[in-house]
Motif scaffolding. Structure first.
Motif, PDB file in Angstrom:
ATOM      1  N   ALA A   1      25.182  24.626 -34.149  1.00 59.05           N
ATOM      2  CA  ALA A   1      25.723  23.470 -33.422  1.00 59.05           C
ATOM      3  C   ALA A   1      24.996  22.192 -33.818  1.00 59.05           C
ATOM      4  O   ALA A   1      25.617  21.144 -34.066  1.00 59.05           O
ATOM      5  N   LYS A   2      23.676  22.254 -33.912  1.00 57.67           N
ATOM      6  CA  LYS A   2      22.900  21.074 -34.282  1.00 57.67           C
ATOM      7  C   LYS A   2      23.190  20.647 -35.721  1.00 57.67           C
ATOM      8  O   LYS A   2      23.254  19.444 -36.027  1.00 57.67           O
ATOM      9  N   LEU A   3      23.373  21.618 -36.603  1.00 53.74           N
ATOM     10  CA  LEU A   3      23.701  21.284 -37.993  1.00 53.74           C
ATOM     11  C   LEU A   3      25.041  20.573 -38.074  1.00 53.74           C
ATOM     12  O   LEU A   3      25.196  19.582 -38.803  1.00 53.74           O
ATOM     13  N   VAL A   4      26.031  21.063 -37.351  1.00 52.98           N
ATOM     14  CA  VAL A   4      27.355  20.430 -37.346  1.00 52.98           C
ATOM     15  C   VAL A   4      27.249  18.987 -36.856  1.00 52.98           C
ATOM     16  O   VAL A   4      27.821  18.068 -37.460  1.00 52.98           O
ATOM     17  N   LEU A   5      26.527  18.776 -35.772  1.00 54.19           N
ATOM     18  CA  LEU A   5      26.375  17.418 -35.242  1.00 54.19           C
ATOM     19  C   LEU A   5      25.671  16.520 -36.256  1.00 54.19           C
ATOM     20  O   LEU A   5      26.053  15.351 -36.435  1.00 54.19           O
ATOM     21  N   TYR A   6      24.651  17.058 -36.922  1.00 56.24           N
ATOM     22  CA  TYR A   6      23.938  16.284 -37.937  1.00 56.24           C
ATOM     23  C   TYR A   6      24.874  15.905 -39.084  1.00 56.24           C
ATOM     24  O   TYR A   6      24.904  14.751 -39.534  1.00 56.24           O
ATOM     25  N   GLU A   7      25.645  16.888 -39.584  1.00 56.94           N
ATOM     26  CA  GLU A   7      26.539  16.635 -40.716  1.00 56.94           C
ATOM     27  C   GLU A   7      27.648  15.648 -40.354  1.00 56.94           C
ATOM     28  O   GLU A   7      28.144  14.926 -41.211  1.00 56.94           O
ATOM     29  N   ARG A   8      28.014  15.613 -39.085  1.00 57.51           N
ATOM     30  CA  ARG A   8      29.074  14.701 -38.640  1.00 57.51           C
ATOM     31  C   ARG A   8      28.515  13.361 -38.187  1.00 57.51           C
ATOM     32  O   ARG A   8      29.255  12.492 -37.731  1.00 57.51           O
ATOM     33  N   GLY A   9      27.203  13.182 -38.314  1.00 56.12           N
ATOM     34  CA  GLY A   9      26.599  11.916 -37.945  1.00 56.12           C
ATOM     35  C   GLY A   9      26.551  11.686 -36.453  1.00 56.12           C
ATOM     36  O   GLY A   9      26.495  10.525 -35.997  1.00 56.12           O
TER      37      GLY A   9
ATOM     38  N   PRO B   1      24.666  12.163 -32.665  1.00 58.70           N
ATOM     39  CA  PRO B   1      23.299  12.309 -32.147  1.00 58.70           C
ATOM     40  C   PRO B   1      23.059  13.712 -31.602  1.00 58.70           C
ATOM     41  O   PRO B   1      23.965  14.350 -31.074  1.00 58.70           O
ATOM     42  N   VAL B   2      21.840  14.178 -31.756  1.00 58.03           N
ATOM     43  CA  VAL B   2      21.443  15.487 -31.235  1.00 58.03           C
ATOM     44  C   VAL B   2      20.362  15.268 -30.185  1.00 58.03           C
ATOM     45  O   VAL B   2      19.279  14.768 -30.500  1.00 58.03           O
ATOM     46  N   ASN B   3      20.679  15.609 -28.961  1.00 52.53           N
ATOM     47  CA  ASN B   3      19.723  15.494 -27.860  1.00 52.53           C
ATOM     48  C   ASN B   3      19.008  16.824 -27.701  1.00 52.53           C
ATOM     49  O   ASN B   3      19.635  17.826 -27.334  1.00 52.53           O
ATOM     50  N   GLU B   4      17.728  16.843 -27.986  1.00 56.61           N
ATOM     51  CA  GLU B   4      16.966  18.086 -27.929  1.00 56.61           C
ATOM     52  C   GLU B   4      16.892  18.657 -26.513  1.00 56.61           C
ATOM     53  O   GLU B   4      16.518  19.807 -26.324  1.00 56.61           O
ATOM     54  N   ASN B   5      17.224  17.831 -25.514  1.00 54.84           N
ATOM     55  CA  ASN B   5      17.182  18.306 -24.136  1.00 54.84           C
ATOM     56  C   ASN B   5      18.484  18.949 -23.690  1.00 54.84           C
ATOM     57  O   ASN B   5      18.550  19.519 -22.595  1.00 54.84           O
ATOM     58  N   ASP B   6      19.527  18.850 -24.531  1.00 53.93           N
ATOM     59  CA  ASP B   6      20.810  19.469 -24.174  1.00 53.93           C
ATOM     60  C   ASP B   6      20.703  20.981 -24.229  1.00 53.93           C
ATOM     61  O   ASP B   6      20.055  21.540 -25.133  1.00 53.93           O
ATOM     62  N   ASP B   7      21.343  21.645 -23.281  1.00 55.16           N
ATOM     63  CA  ASP B   7      21.349  23.102 -23.309  1.00 55.16           C
ATOM     64  C   ASP B   7      22.416  23.592 -24.282  1.00 55.16           C
ATOM     65  O   ASP B   7      23.190  22.799 -24.846  1.00 55.16           O
ATOM     66  N   VAL B   8      22.452  24.901 -24.498  1.00 50.20           N
ATOM     67  CA  VAL B   8      23.368  25.457 -25.495  1.00 50.20           C
ATOM     68  C   VAL B   8      24.835  25.216 -25.150  1.00 50.20           C
ATOM     69  O   VAL B   8      25.626  24.845 -26.028  1.00 50.20           O
ATOM     70  N   PRO B   9      25.289  25.420 -23.912  1.00 45.41           N
ATOM     71  CA  PRO B   9      26.695  25.117 -23.610  1.00 45.41           C
ATOM     72  C   PRO B   9      27.094  23.688 -23.970  1.00 45.41           C
ATOM     73  O   PRO B   9      28.192  23.457 -24.487  1.00 45.41           O
ATOM     74  N   ALA B  10      26.203  22.717 -23.720  1.00 49.51           N
ATOM     75  CA  ALA B  10      26.508  21.331 -24.068  1.00 49.51           C
ATOM     76  C   ALA B  10      26.599  21.154 -25.580  1.00 49.51           C
ATOM     77  O   ALA B  10      27.493  20.453 -26.089  1.00 49.51           O
ATOM     78  N   LEU B  11      25.694  21.786 -26.319  1.00 45.07           N
ATOM     79  CA  LEU B  11      25.720  21.690 -27.779  1.00 45.07           C
ATOM     80  C   LEU B  11      26.978  22.337 -28.349  1.00 45.07           C
ATOM     81  O   LEU B  11      27.568  21.829 -29.313  1.00 45.07           O
ATOM     82  N   ILE B  12      27.380  23.465 -27.773  1.00 44.84           N
ATOM     83  CA  ILE B  12      28.608  24.139 -28.226  1.00 44.84           C
ATOM     84  C   ILE B  12      29.806  23.221 -28.064  1.00 44.84           C
ATOM     85  O   ILE B  12      30.631  23.064 -28.978  1.00 44.84           O
ATOM     86  N   LYS B  13      29.909  22.598 -26.901  1.00 45.20           N
ATOM     87  CA  LYS B  13      31.034  21.698 -26.644  1.00 45.20           C
ATOM     88  C   LYS B  13      31.022  20.511 -27.596  1.00 45.20           C
ATOM     89  O   LYS B  13      32.048  20.151 -28.179  1.00 45.20           O
ATOM     90  N   GLN B  14      29.855  19.889 -27.781  1.00 44.23           N
ATOM     91  CA  GLN B  14      29.756  18.723 -28.657  1.00 44.23           C
ATOM     92  C   GLN B  14      30.101  19.077 -30.096  1.00 44.23           C
ATOM     93  O   GLN B  14      30.782  18.315 -30.794  1.00 44.23           O
TER      94      GLN B  14
END
Length: 266
Positions: A148-156, A158-171
């Motif tokens: 999930a974090k890699l996808v967000l990085y590749e799409r430019g 922001p990655v919030n390190e405090n987000d939980d996994v469900p939030a990262l999945i949705k983003q």
């Protein structure tokens, strides 16, 4: 011994569409059969999933031929099985080689320059295997988070390190237009990616990925507990890892697909 004569080795490779490297110069000591084998194996693109699949069929054919001719001792089969297990593969009783899902994911990473986090989790998944289900469940959750974090990085994004996994999945799914809530309403001329059936699958897959994270919170490694989790078995490990790999494959496939909808409607 003519069980695996040079001609037979060449035939097995060429039956799967491979050609020997012309003018191949051996890089290790060996006879004509070993040199013949290497002249084909060296030309395999091990980053190409389709070529890997065909090469493994060659290996299976060679092993079956050796067993049929009585030239493959049980101790040798065990050794081969152990060597394959180091890479997470399984050799069954019929000498079929089963490749784990994590190997498929690794092929996606060749084109990505920031995938060290995923590679680390894939190695962890391979290392713990199914013998330690709580570790496997923890690794599956970490694999989802890293993807999930890699996808967000590749799409430019922001990655919030405090987000939980469900939030990262949705983003991550929203970043690739894979979240059902973000897709336009289905119409008669709706493309496959916007079809109601796809939306239902995406919704279920999102819930399944979140379920892996919740399973890890209850049973997986990463939390101090008064008592160790009980009742977990290899099937639970395979289920969690398989679910994680399915979700990660979808996102990495979509990220690298030149015709994916997110490219046309960024």
């Amino acid at each position: 011994m003519n069980v695996l004569a040079r001609g037979a080795i060449c035939e097995y490779w060429e039956n799967e569409g491979f050609q020997a490297i012309e003018g191949y110069v051996p890089t290790r000591e060996g006879g004509v059969r070993q040199t013949a084998f290497d002249s084909y194996a060296t030309g395999v693109d091990w980053a190409d999933e389709e070529q890997v699949r065909r090469a493994l069929r060659v290996f299976e054919s060679l092993l079956r031929r050796l067993r049929k001719e009585g030239a493959l001792e049980s101790a040798e089969e065990v050794e081969i099985s152990q060597l394959l297990a180091r890479d997470g593969c399984q050799l069954d009783e019929e000498l079929r080689i089963h490749v784990p899902r994590v190997a498929h994911l690794e092929l996606h990473l060749a084109a990505l320059g920031n995938a060290s986090g995923i590679r680390s989790e894939l190695e962890r998944v391979r290392r713990v295997g199914t013998e330690y289900p709580d570790d496997a469940i923890g690794a599956a959750k970490q694999l989802i988070e890293a993807t999930a974090k890699l996808v967000l990085y590749e799409r430019g994004r922001p990655v919030n390190e405090n987000d939980d996994v469900p939030a990262l999945i949705k983003q991550a799914q929203q970043a690739l237009q894979l979240h059902p809530a973000a897709l336009p309403a289905s119409q008669a001329s709706t493309p496959p990616d916007n079809a109601e059936s796809i939306k239902r699958i995406l919704g279920a897959l999102s819930s399944a990925a979140i379920g892996v994270a919740e399973l890890r919170n209850r049973y997986g490694t990463g939390h101090g507990r008064l008592t160790a989790p009980t009742g977990l078995g290899p099937r639970h490990a395979r289920f969690a890892v398989g679910t994680a790999c399915t979700w990660c494959e979808l996102l990495l496939d979509t990220l690298q697909d030149p015709d994916a909808p997110w490219r046309n409607h960024p």
